[in-house]
Write an enzyme that holds these catalytic residues in place. Sequence first.
Site, PDB file in Angstrom:
ATOM      1  N   LYS A  57      -4.086  10.153   2.280  1.00  0.00           N
ATOM      2  CA  LYS A  57      -4.034   8.822   1.791  1.00  0.00           C
ATOM      3  C   LYS A  57      -5.297   8.286   1.205  1.00  0.00           C
ATOM      4  O   LYS A  57      -5.344   7.726   0.147  1.00  0.00           O
ATOM      5  CB  LYS A  57      -3.143   7.665   2.885  1.00  0.00           C
ATOM      6  CG  LYS A  57      -1.690   8.127   3.011  1.00  0.00           C
ATOM      7  CD  LYS A  57      -1.274   7.439   4.141  1.00  0.00           C
ATOM      8  CE  LYS A  57       0.336   7.851   4.372  1.00  0.00           C
ATOM      9  NZ  LYS A  57       1.008   7.171   5.646  1.00  0.00           N
ATOM     10  N   GLN A 101      -0.114   3.723  10.811  1.00  0.00           N
ATOM     11  CA  GLN A 101       0.644   5.096  10.787  1.00  0.00           C
ATOM     12  C   GLN A 101       1.468   5.238  11.940  1.00  0.00           C
ATOM     13  O   GLN A 101       1.178   4.823  13.038  1.00  0.00           O
ATOM     14  CB  GLN A 101      -0.598   5.945  10.778  1.00  0.00           C
ATOM     15  CG  GLN A 101      -0.011   7.533  10.529  1.00  0.00           C
ATOM     16  CD  GLN A 101       0.557   7.866   9.173  1.00  0.00           C
ATOM     17  OE1 GLN A 101       0.171   7.128   8.177  1.00  0.00           O
ATOM     18  NE2 GLN A 101       1.374   8.850   9.011  1.00  0.00           N
ATOM     19  N   ASP A 124       4.429  -0.105   3.125  1.00  0.00           N
ATOM     20  CA  ASP A 124       5.153   0.885   3.601  1.00  0.00           C
ATOM     21  C   ASP A 124       6.653   0.647   3.297  1.00  0.00           C
ATOM     22  O   ASP A 124       7.631   1.456   3.537  1.00  0.00           O
ATOM     23  CB  ASP A 124       5.032   1.319   5.165  1.00  0.00           C
ATOM     24  CG  ASP A 124       4.157   2.423   5.540  1.00  0.00           C
ATOM     25  OD1 ASP A 124       4.289   3.571   4.603  1.00  0.00           O
ATOM     26  OD2 ASP A 124       3.609   2.522   6.638  1.00  0.00           O
TER      27      ASP A 124
END
Length: 301
Positions: A57, A101, A124
């Site tokens: 990322k 994450q 997200d």
Amino acid sequence: MGIQAVRILDGKACAEQIRREIGEQVRRLRADGMRVPHLAAVLVGDDGASETYVANKVRDCGEVGFESTVVRLDGGVGEAEVLAKVAELNADEAIDGFIVQVPLPGHIDEQKINLAIDSAKDVDGFGPENLGRMCLGLPAFVTATPNGVMELLARNGIATEGKHCVVAGRSNIVGTPLSILLSRNASPGNCTVSIAHSRTKDLGELCASADILIAAIGRPGFITADMVKPGAVVIDVGTTRVADSSRASGFRLAGDVDFDSVAPKCSWITPVPGGVGPMTRAALLQNTLKARQRRQDISNV
Ligand code: GUN
């Protein structure tokens, strides 16, 4: 039916195209004297796969001209400390969007963390506001993997209307949101969707009735040729690390689909790697750009 040539849904090439488009928009922001998008990623502990995902990322951000920040927290950190970091990022004017994450260490409640993230920075799309807005067809940050799959279908001109789509897997991140997107009155969309899971009876038969089969189970090679209808579109979301001593890393990424036996039966199929994975990464960049564009201080340097 006649034999048709299988076509590979090339997520790598499609994601490159999306990154080029995003890079162009970032250049325009810069040229207009505006601040570029800034993504932060919180990484708790030292899970190898999560390390790789976050490193990718960061690399993607660099490639399109975004700024990025990785916040590392020790695996033994308490839930309160993660929540404090989330509050800090929520308040940080320099951060347009951030992700935490997952998986998180077992003693930390992922849902509590999701609920604490400001929905305007929830790139997200894991939180209730963005998931709810997506269900209602309102502007939202759509979860990256489902969004990536929809882009892959759209950009390859794959017809979905009226098709029977079986989504194998009902996770909050992939199966559930994807089933909603595919059934909505949109293009791509308008599918008749079945969601299959661990309690589904006659799973093989159900999968074999799918015009579009989405495998999001996390079990390498689970979908075999007998579970696939001739001419189906097969999307493999699985990316499980399996031991492979012939690789320097000691592992390879395996999809949920037994590619070699299934591919000859399909009209389209995604490879692993190089299918859904790169599209997921591109979708996060799209959401981060959107978060930047939505900030009220869009004219600030
Ligand atoms: N772990 C695996 N995929 C993802 C993702 O898309 N976002 C986050 N935050 N964690 C993940």
